[in-house]
Design an enzyme around this catalytic site. Structure first.
Site, PDB file in Angstrom:
ATOM      1  N   LYS A  23      -4.072  20.356  16.290  1.00  0.00           N
ATOM      2  CA  LYS A  23      -2.907  20.970  17.477  1.00  0.00           C
ATOM      3  C   LYS A  23      -3.537  21.064  18.606  1.00  0.00           C
ATOM      4  O   LYS A  23      -3.145  21.302  19.747  1.00  0.00           O
ATOM      5  CB  LYS A  23      -2.216  21.989  16.845  1.00  0.00           C
TER       6      LYS A  23
ATOM      7  N   SER B 220      -5.890   0.168  39.179  1.00  0.00           N
ATOM      8  CA  SER B 220      -5.421   0.847  37.954  1.00  0.00           C
ATOM      9  C   SER B 220      -3.868   0.703  37.817  1.00  0.00           C
ATOM     10  O   SER B 220      -3.214  -0.390  37.768  1.00  0.00           O
ATOM     11  CB  SER B 220      -5.920   2.276  37.780  1.00  0.00           C
TER      12      SER B 220
END
Length: 274
Positions: free
Chosen positions: A147, A95
């Site tokens: 949010k 990764s």
């Protein structure tokens, strides 16, 4: 017999790559992004001699931002100082670790190493059913519908899932682009860049690495690229590590097994923190 002593910077990237500065007060182990970036900045300014950079990789990866920042910092030094870079993979370099390794001119790996895992992932837990069983409720007050995205006390909406999937896909596209820029010869691209980790044999067959070899093999390759004579002495630059409290109290000559045990205890403790 030999001319002026050459200088090689050795950078060890060991463990999870993260911008976090948290570190055990007892242990001294652990990768520090801040210290590594400071070290690279000192190398870039040209005030000290530099003939090559050796990367010792043993990392499962880490956060996308920190991995990219470190990869680009190494690339800046490489370009500014016009020096070769060689990477050596120990157990694993996946990764974000692989994003860093591709900056190298050559990548070596042990035949039983793992690498690749060119992908991105976002994971968020959901405790809604558990909370309902034990009678826990939460009240959320927000100013925008997205949010509280990722709120573990409720299921995600389809819109939220689509939004986060798009973020992951954008990150993957940037990751793939960076790898292809530095290693354009990778074969079977769709398989090699779908997020899977691969063994070193598969990695070599598909161009993710250049050769099988130990750290010493990689070091010899760097010396050759840097034009350093075979048996010529070299000066090594390394990141200075801070000692943990136990090491400072006991020193390195007394009770090393106790020091090691305390460090492992502190590292294990981190794994179970919420």
């Amino acid at each position: 017999m030999f001319g002026k002593k050459k200088t090689i910077a050795v950078i060890e990237i060991d463990g999870v790559i993260s911008a976090s500065s948290k570190k055990s007060a007892i242990a001294s182990k652990g990768f520090s992004l801040g210290k590594t970036l400071e070290f690279l900045s000192d190398l870039e300014d040209g005030k000290q001699a530099l003939d090559g950079i050796m990367l010792r990789m043993n990392t499962p990866g880490g956060t996308a931002g920190a991995s990219e920042e470190l990869a680009r910092a190494i690339e800046r030094v490489k370009q500014a100082r016009k020096v070769p870079v060689v990477a050596s993979i120990a157990d694993v370099c996946c990764s974000g670790g692989y994003m860093i390794a591709v900056v190298a001119d050559k990548i070596f790996a042990n035949q039983q190493s793992l690498t690749g895992s060119i992908g991105t992932i976002l994971q968020m837990p959901n405790y809604q059913e558990l909370a309902e069983k034990i009678g826990i409720k939460t009240l959320t007050f927000k100013s925008g519908r997205m949010k509280d995205i990722g709120n573990p006390m409720r299921d995600m909406t389809d819109e939220e899932q689509a939004f986060l999937t798009e973020i992951a896909q954008q990150g993957h596209a940037l990751f793939r682009s960076y790898v292809k820029e530095h290693r354009p010869g990778i074969q079977n691209e769709e398989d090699m860049m779908d997020g899977r980790p691969v063994d070193a044999v598969t990695a070599k067959e598909n161009g993710l690495i250049d050769a099988f070899g130990t750290y010493l093999d990689a070091y010899d390759a760097l010396r050759e690229l840097a034009g350093i004579e075979k048996h010529a002495p070299v000066k090594e630059l390394r990141i200075k590590e801070d000692k943990g409290i136990v090491q400072r109290l006991l020193g390195t000559m007394a009770f090393p097994s106790i020091v090691d045990a305390m460090e492992e205890l502190s590292l294990s403790g981190r794994m179970f923190k919420g």
